[in-house]
Design an enzyme around this catalytic site. Structure first.
Site, PDB file in Angstrom:
ATOM      1  N   GLY A 139      -4.896   8.128   5.329  1.00 22.88           N
ATOM      2  CA  GLY A 139      -4.184   9.280   6.373  1.00 22.88           C
ATOM      3  C   GLY A 139      -3.021   9.145   5.440  1.00 22.88           C
ATOM      4  NE  ARG A 196      -5.682   8.368  11.009  1.00 22.76           N
ATOM      5  CZ  ARG A 196      -4.483   7.984  10.136  1.00 22.76           C
ATOM      6  NH1 ARG A 196      -4.991   6.994   9.366  1.00 22.76           N
ATOM      7  NH2 ARG A 196      -3.558   6.892  10.505  1.00 22.76           N
ATOM      8  CG  ASP A 253       0.712   0.135   9.358  1.00 28.86           C
ATOM      9  OD1 ASP A 253       0.401   1.108  10.483  1.00 28.86           O
ATOM     10  OD2 ASP A 253       1.318   0.440   8.223  1.00 28.86           O
ATOM     11  CB  SER A 303       4.907  10.400  11.341  1.00 33.15           C
ATOM     12  OG  SER A 303       4.220   9.773  10.492  1.00 33.15           O
ATOM     13  NE  ARG A 333      -4.967   0.116  13.412  1.00 31.36           N
ATOM     14  CZ  ARG A 333      -4.602  -0.147  12.770  1.00 31.36           C
ATOM     15  NH1 ARG A 333      -2.846   0.273  11.797  1.00 31.36           N
ATOM     16  NH2 ARG A 333      -4.891   0.599  10.911  1.00 31.36           N
ATOM     17  CE  LYS A 387      -2.765   0.355   3.755  1.00 28.83           C
ATOM     18  NZ  LYS A 387      -2.730   2.200   4.297  1.00 28.83           N
ATOM     19  CB  SER A 388       3.886   2.433   2.143  1.00 29.54           C
ATOM     20  OG  SER A 388       2.921   1.727   3.656  1.00 29.54           O
ATOM     21  NE  ARG A 402      -2.347  -1.745   8.511  1.00 32.41           N
ATOM     22  CZ  ARG A 402      -2.719  -2.351   7.750  1.00 32.41           C
ATOM     23  NH1 ARG A 402      -2.269  -3.366   6.719  1.00 32.41           N
ATOM     24  NH2 ARG A 402      -1.855  -1.336   6.549  1.00 32.41           N
TER      25      ARG A 402
HETATM   26  C1  S3P Z   1       2.658   4.414   5.846  1.00 32.52           C
HETATM   27  C2  S3P Z   1       2.630   5.056   7.226  1.00 32.52           C
HETATM   28  C3  S3P Z   1       2.694   5.181   8.288  1.00 32.52           C
HETATM   29  C4  S3P Z   1       1.473   3.951   8.483  1.00 32.52           C
HETATM   30  C5  S3P Z   1       0.410   3.598   7.819  1.00 32.52           C
HETATM   31  C6  S3P Z   1       0.819   3.916   5.909  1.00 32.52           C
HETATM   32  C7  S3P Z   1       3.142   5.197   5.207  1.00 32.52           C
HETATM   33  O1  S3P Z   1       1.715   5.807   9.641  1.00 32.52           O
HETATM   34  O2  S3P Z   1       1.053   3.225   9.622  1.00 32.52           O
HETATM   35  O3  S3P Z   1      -0.545   3.012   7.697  1.00 32.52           O
HETATM   36  O4  S3P Z   1       2.837   5.141   3.733  1.00 32.52           O
HETATM   37  O5  S3P Z   1       3.663   6.928   5.245  1.00 32.52           O
HETATM   38  P1  S3P Z   1       2.946   7.310  10.442  1.00 32.52           P
HETATM   39  O6  S3P Z   1       4.058   7.019   9.565  1.00 32.52           O
HETATM   40  O7  S3P Z   1       2.074   8.325  10.271  1.00 32.52           O
HETATM   41  O8  S3P Z   1       3.065   5.950  11.547  1.00 32.52           O
END
Ligand code: S3P
Length: 433
Positions: free
Chosen positions: A92, A120, A317, A166, A348, A21-22, A391
């Protein structure tokens, strides 16, 4: 939709895990900001990444799907003003990275999201971006979506240490810093996932990464991006559900091919191994600058563990599914220093505890984490409220597979946020013992 699962089950299968996903989100973003045509193979067509595609289409980017590949016609950072709100759905990553990207544009845009995303926090991104010269107006609640953003060109460089690690905040600042007047420096400790840095480097960005006394440092020099050809590997965060399933079910084995093994993401493998898990990694290769390989997980006798603070960003995650593994381990597991869990798709800490308790697991909510006492001999079927958090729904479903009797997952459809076809894959590959 509610899903009923009849346990106990076992699994012996090679499982097709969805693309990461990222990396999928970033492939669209970097493709849109580059010069030229970017091609993405094995893109994750799940709700969150579709939200990213839709937002970039509204920003004037041509994105086509041809024989399963995503083709993005890059705009070299010249996006167009949208005539509608940019709806980020549940994602997010879409919202926070877009706030950084839109900070480089001279038009106004409004970002919005679903009821979970509207809860959020966004100030973690808007505050540092404001120091770079972009402006934000929260339209309903201070610090939360919907927000109006207006960028500036060029932006003022930033020297910033993230208060909490983050990847979303770091990435938003890097996207903005590429269009600043001069070099910017962004630091964090411990390091969060670094897909943005790796992909931007492959796209020709002048970015230097280093460590200074265990603090991770990203130096970003302004410049343009070249288009990419990307093949997205399987998502370890999705694979984790099947890895844990194999570990906690009797006579089971799961094989996942071509999975992302970037060390900023493999905390789940390391911690499960600390718990005694039989997990093997094979055939590791570098693909688009990222390590990928095969994961083999087999039924294991697990022991509780105390998770090290520095590993939290590497498993952020995977904590709901790690908690399921802990419920089947001997002894106590402590996951602390994880206050970030409170601001994910659901709180969570609370929702994982509630999920485990519905199966009769002895567990306790800590201020910033969870304490789980291995309870495998006391389990009963559960009714899991997913709180529409993908999740939690998937972790509950794995717990249900390993527990005798019929369990129910409420609002189970949210799994499609990151794992389309999750229940079909889970039930199709496992069988009742
Ligand atoms: C992500 C970063 C994480 C993760 C999210 C995906 C990303 O969030 O929890 O599911 O793709 O950059 P944080 O970096 O805010 O913890």
């Amino acid at each position: 939709m509610n899903v009923k699962i009849e346990g106990r089950r076992k699994i012996k299968a090679k499982v097709n895990i969805p693309p990461d996903k990222s990396i999928s989100h970033r492939s669209i973003m970097i493709g849109a900001l580059a010069k030229g045509i970017t091609e993405v193979e094995n893109f994750l067509f799940a709700d969150d990444c579709i939200s990213t595609i839709e937002c970039f289409k509204k920003l004037g980017v041509e994105i086509e799907i041809k024989s399963g590949r995503v083709i993005i016609i890059g705009k070299n950072y010249n996006l167009s003003a949208p005539d509608k709100r940019l709806y980020c759905g549940n994602s997010g990553t879409t919202a926070r990275l877009l706030l950084g990207i839109l900070s480089t544009q001279q038009f106004e845009a409004v970002l919005d999201g679903d009821s979970s995303l509207r809860k959020r926090p966004m100030k973690r991104v808007t505050e540092p971006l404001t120091t770079m010269g972009s402006s934000f107006e929260f339209l309903e609640n201070d610090g939360f979506l919907p927000v109006r953003v207006k960028g500036k060109s060029p932006l003022t460089p930033i020297y910033y240490t993230l208060p909490v690690s983050s990847a979303q905040v770091k990435s938003a600042l890097i996207f903005a810093a590429l269009k600043a007047e001069n070099k910017s420096v962004i630091k964090e400790s411990p390091m969060s996932r670094n897909h943005t840095e790796l992909m931007l480097k492959s796209a020709g960005a002048n970015i230097k990464t280093s460590f200074e006394n265990e603090v991770y440092k990203v130096e970003v020099f302004p410049g343009n991006l070249e288009s990419l050809k990307i093949r997205v590997p399987s998502d370890i965060s999705s694979a984790a559900f099947f890895i844990v399933l194999a570990l906690i079910c009797e006579d089971s084995e799961v094989i996942v091919e071509n999975c992302i093994l970037n060390p900023t993401r493999t905390g789940i493998i390391d911690i499960l191994k600390q718990m005694g898990a039989d997990i093997t990694i094979e055939d590791v290769q570098i693909q688009n600058g990222e390590p990928v390989g095969r994961i083999i997980a087999k039924s294991s006798n697990l022991t509780g563990v105390s998770v090290d603070k520095k590993d939290i960003p590497r498993i952020i995650d995977e904590i709901p599914i790690l908690a399921v593994a802990a419920a089947f381990a001997d002894g106590k597991t402590i996951i602390d220093n994880a206050s970030e869990l409170r601001v994910k798709e659901s709180d969570r800490i609370k929702t994982t505890i509630e999920m485990l308790k519905s199966f009769g697991v002895e567990c306790y909510e800590l201020e910033n984490g969870l304490l789980i006492v291995g309870s495998k001999n006391k389990l009963k079927p559960g009714i899991v409220n997913s709180y529409s958090d993908h999740r939690i729904a998937m972790a509950g479903a794995v717990m249900a597979c390993a527990t005798e009797g019929e369990s129910t997952i409420l609002n189970a459809e949210c799994a499609s946020i990151s794992f389309p076809g999750f229940y079909e894959t889970l039930i199709g590959h496992s069988k009742k013992v």
